[in-house]
Design a protein around this motif. Sequence first.
Motif, PDB file in Angstrom:
ATOM      1  N   GLU A  82       1.033  -1.101  -0.051  1.00  0.00           N
ATOM      2  CA  GLU A  82       0.062   0.094   0.082  1.00  0.00           C
ATOM      3  C   GLU A  82       0.759   1.116  -0.072  1.00  0.00           C
ATOM      4  N   ALA A  83       0.391   2.391  -0.762  1.00  0.00           N
ATOM      5  CA  ALA A  83       1.029   3.383  -0.781  1.00  0.00           C
ATOM      6  C   ALA A  83       0.282   4.504  -1.286  1.00  0.00           C
ATOM      7  N   ASN A  84       0.403   5.769  -0.431  1.00  0.00           N
ATOM      8  CA  ASN A  84      -0.771   6.589  -0.716  1.00  0.00           C
ATOM      9  C   ASN A  84      -2.133   6.466  -1.190  1.00  0.00           C
ATOM     10  N   GLY A  85      -2.750   5.326  -0.487  1.00  0.00           N
ATOM     11  CA  GLY A  85      -4.177   5.081  -0.551  1.00  0.00           C
ATOM     12  C   GLY A  85      -4.133   4.210  -1.634  1.00  0.00           C
ATOM     13  N   LEU A  86      -3.074   3.598  -2.447  1.00  0.00           N
ATOM     14  CA  LEU A  86      -3.404   2.660  -3.428  1.00  0.00           C
ATOM     15  C   LEU A  86      -2.819   1.376  -2.998  1.00  0.00           C
ATOM     16  N   GLN A  87      -3.456   0.207  -3.430  1.00  0.00           N
ATOM     17  CA  GLN A  87      -2.898  -1.054  -3.447  1.00  0.00           C
ATOM     18  C   GLN A  87      -2.409  -1.520  -4.660  1.00  0.00           C
TER      19      GLN A  87
END
Length: 47
Positions: free
Chosen positions: A36-41
Amino acid sequence: MGKIYATESDKHRSAKASPSTVKFLLDYSKALEITEANGLQFESNLN
């Protein structure tokens, strides 16, 4: 009114998987990595 209730014949049966199918699914789940990074998977397969 009796038609809306489930009867004994409406019950589901359990699915049976072969040992090779179970092994494949377990190996796949072990190789799957979710980041997960900046609300993205992001999904990546480590094989």
